[in-house]
Design a protein around this motif. Structure first.
Motif, PDB file in Angstrom:
ATOM      1  N   ALA A 210      -7.349  -2.793  44.530  1.00  0.00           N
ATOM      2  CA  ALA A 210      -7.853  -2.029  45.473  1.00  0.00           C
ATOM      3  C   ALA A 210      -7.207  -2.046  47.043  1.00  0.00           C
ATOM      4  N   GLU A 211      -6.772  -3.409  47.577  1.00  0.00           N
ATOM      5  CA  GLU A 211      -6.145  -3.789  48.245  1.00  0.00           C
ATOM      6  C   GLU A 211      -4.863  -4.079  48.824  1.00  0.00           C
ATOM      7  N   GLY A 212      -4.423  -3.805  47.406  1.00  0.00           N
ATOM      8  CA  GLY A 212      -2.976  -4.429  47.642  1.00  0.00           C
ATOM      9  C   GLY A 212      -2.442  -5.492  48.080  1.00  0.00           C
ATOM     10  N   ILE A 213      -1.101  -5.825  48.246  1.00  0.00           N
ATOM     11  CA  ILE A 213      -0.678  -7.607  47.420  1.00  0.00           C
ATOM     12  C   ILE A 213       0.027  -7.125  49.350  1.00  0.00           C
ATOM     13  N   ASP A 214       0.008  -8.696  50.079  1.00  0.00           N
ATOM     14  CA  ASP A 214       1.003  -8.482  50.946  1.00  0.00           C
ATOM     15  C   ASP A 214       1.601 -10.208  50.687  1.00  0.00           C
ATOM     16  N   LEU A 215       3.952  -9.297  50.798  1.00  0.00           N
ATOM     17  CA  LEU A 215       4.546  -9.830  50.273  1.00  0.00           C
ATOM     18  C   LEU A 215       4.485 -11.392  50.560  1.00  0.00           C
ATOM     19  N   ASP A 216       4.198 -11.126  52.233  1.00  0.00           N
ATOM     20  CA  ASP A 216       4.579 -11.685  53.054  1.00  0.00           C
ATOM     21  C   ASP A 216       3.621 -13.372  53.059  1.00  0.00           C
ATOM     22  N   ARG A 217       3.022 -12.779  52.553  1.00  0.00           N
ATOM     23  CA  ARG A 217       1.976 -14.102  52.338  1.00  0.00           C
ATOM     24  C   ARG A 217       2.016 -15.032  51.536  1.00  0.00           C
ATOM     25  N   CYS A 218       2.281 -14.197  50.405  1.00  0.00           N
ATOM     26  CA  CYS A 218       2.488 -14.665  48.681  1.00  0.00           C
ATOM     27  C   CYS A 218       3.396 -16.189  49.438  1.00  0.00           C
ATOM     28  N   ARG A 219       3.066 -17.195  47.773  1.00  0.00           N
ATOM     29  CA  ARG A 219       3.868 -18.597  48.539  1.00  0.00           C
ATOM     30  C   ARG A 219       4.517 -18.389  47.122  1.00  0.00           C
ATOM     31  N   ASP A 220       5.712 -19.388  47.382  1.00  0.00           N
ATOM     32  CA  ASP A 220       6.735 -20.007  46.382  1.00  0.00           C
ATOM     33  C   ASP A 220       5.455 -21.052  45.655  1.00  0.00           C
ATOM     34  N   TRP A 221       6.247 -21.028  43.750  1.00  0.00           N
ATOM     35  CA  TRP A 221       5.422 -21.996  42.614  1.00  0.00           C
ATOM     36  C   TRP A 221       5.630 -22.932  42.601  1.00  0.00           C
ATOM     37  N   ASP A 222       6.916 -23.395  43.725  1.00  0.00           N
ATOM     38  CA  ASP A 222       7.111 -24.846  44.554  1.00  0.00           C
ATOM     39  C   ASP A 222       6.269 -25.546  44.893  1.00  0.00           C
ATOM     40  N   ASP A 223       6.288 -24.495  46.403  1.00  0.00           N
ATOM     41  CA  ASP A 223       5.338 -25.161  47.214  1.00  0.00           C
ATOM     42  C   ASP A 223       4.012 -24.987  47.158  1.00  0.00           C
ATOM     43  N   LEU A 224       3.266 -24.260  46.510  1.00  0.00           N
ATOM     44  CA  LEU A 224       1.719 -24.491  45.738  1.00  0.00           C
ATOM     45  C   LEU A 224       2.183 -25.878  44.863  1.00  0.00           C
ATOM     46  N   ARG A 225       2.646 -26.515  44.218  1.00  0.00           N
ATOM     47  CA  ARG A 225       3.105 -27.502  43.485  1.00  0.00           C
ATOM     48  C   ARG A 225       2.676 -28.941  44.308  1.00  0.00           C
TER      49      ARG A 225
ATOM     50  N   ALA B 233       5.593  -6.685  54.931  1.00  0.00           N
ATOM     51  CA  ALA B 233       6.116  -6.342  53.537  1.00  0.00           C
ATOM     52  C   ALA B 233       4.945  -6.506  52.799  1.00  0.00           C
ATOM     53  N   ASN B 234       4.089  -5.154  52.047  1.00  0.00           N
ATOM     54  CA  ASN B 234       3.066  -4.619  51.080  1.00  0.00           C
ATOM     55  C   ASN B 234       3.041  -4.262  50.609  1.00  0.00           C
ATOM     56  N   LEU B 235       2.589  -4.463  48.901  1.00  0.00           N
ATOM     57  CA  LEU B 235       2.733  -3.389  48.197  1.00  0.00           C
ATOM     58  C   LEU B 235       1.287  -2.980  48.299  1.00  0.00           C
ATOM     59  N   ILE B 236       1.721  -1.656  47.529  1.00  0.00           N
ATOM     60  CA  ILE B 236       0.061  -0.717  46.975  1.00  0.00           C
ATOM     61  C   ILE B 236       0.075  -0.301  46.168  1.00  0.00           C
ATOM     62  N   PHE B 237      -1.059   0.381  45.523  1.00  0.00           N
ATOM     63  CA  PHE B 237      -1.030   0.800  44.587  1.00  0.00           C
ATOM     64  C   PHE B 237      -1.869   1.930  45.153  1.00  0.00           C
ATOM     65  N   ASN B 238      -1.815   3.520  44.109  1.00  0.00           N
ATOM     66  CA  ASN B 238      -1.832   4.586  44.132  1.00  0.00           C
ATOM     67  C   ASN B 238      -2.800   4.846  43.365  1.00  0.00           C
ATOM     68  N   GLU B 239      -3.618   5.971  43.917  1.00  0.00           N
ATOM     69  CA  GLU B 239      -4.849   5.840  43.197  1.00  0.00           C
ATOM     70  C   GLU B 239      -4.697   5.845  41.351  1.00  0.00           C
ATOM     71  N   ASP B 240      -4.375   6.244  40.229  1.00  0.00           N
ATOM     72  CA  ASP B 240      -4.078   6.817  39.445  1.00  0.00           C
ATOM     73  C   ASP B 240      -3.670   4.582  39.308  1.00  0.00           C
ATOM     74  N   GLU B 241      -2.501   3.859  39.994  1.00  0.00           N
ATOM     75  CA  GLU B 241      -2.629   2.942  39.347  1.00  0.00           C
ATOM     76  C   GLU B 241      -3.975   2.059  39.327  1.00  0.00           C
ATOM     77  N   GLN B 242      -4.547   2.162  40.675  1.00  0.00           N
ATOM     78  CA  GLN B 242      -5.269   1.233  41.038  1.00  0.00           C
ATOM     79  C   GLN B 242      -6.609   1.566  39.391  1.00  0.00           C
ATOM     80  N   ARG B 243      -6.844   3.302  39.491  1.00  0.00           N
ATOM     81  CA  ARG B 243      -7.319   3.271  38.265  1.00  0.00           C
ATOM     82  C   ARG B 243      -6.843   1.856  36.884  1.00  0.00           C
TER      83      ARG B 243
END
Length: 68
Positions: A37-52, A2-12
């Motif tokens: 520019a690069e978007g967000i790899d949602l599979d690599r996102c971590r939960d706030w509690d895990d970060l704590r 799962a990736n969140l990618i921004f189109n060119e207008d959103e990137q600008r």
């Protein structure tokens, strides 16, 4: 994958907002511009509690959600 990618207008728009909102913090502006520019790899996102736990912070209490 799962990736969140921004189109060119959103990137600008994100780049312009990062520069305008954080002129005194170029590191934060750079991070936001990089995300645009690069978007967000949602599979690599971590939960706030895990970060704590990773950072050795105490567990969240009911009251801690009121702060911030």
């Amino acid at each position: 994958m799962a990736n969140l990618i921004f189109n060119e207008d959103e990137q600008r728009e994100l780049r312009e907002a990062a520069r305008a909102e954080f002129p005194g913090n170029p590191a934060l502006a750079y991070v936001l511009e990089n995300l645009a520019a690069e978007g967000i790899d949602l599979d690599r996102c971590r939960d706030w509690d895990d970060l704590r736990v990773e950072k050795g912070l105490p567990e969240r209490s009911d009251r801690s959600s009121e702060v911030a």
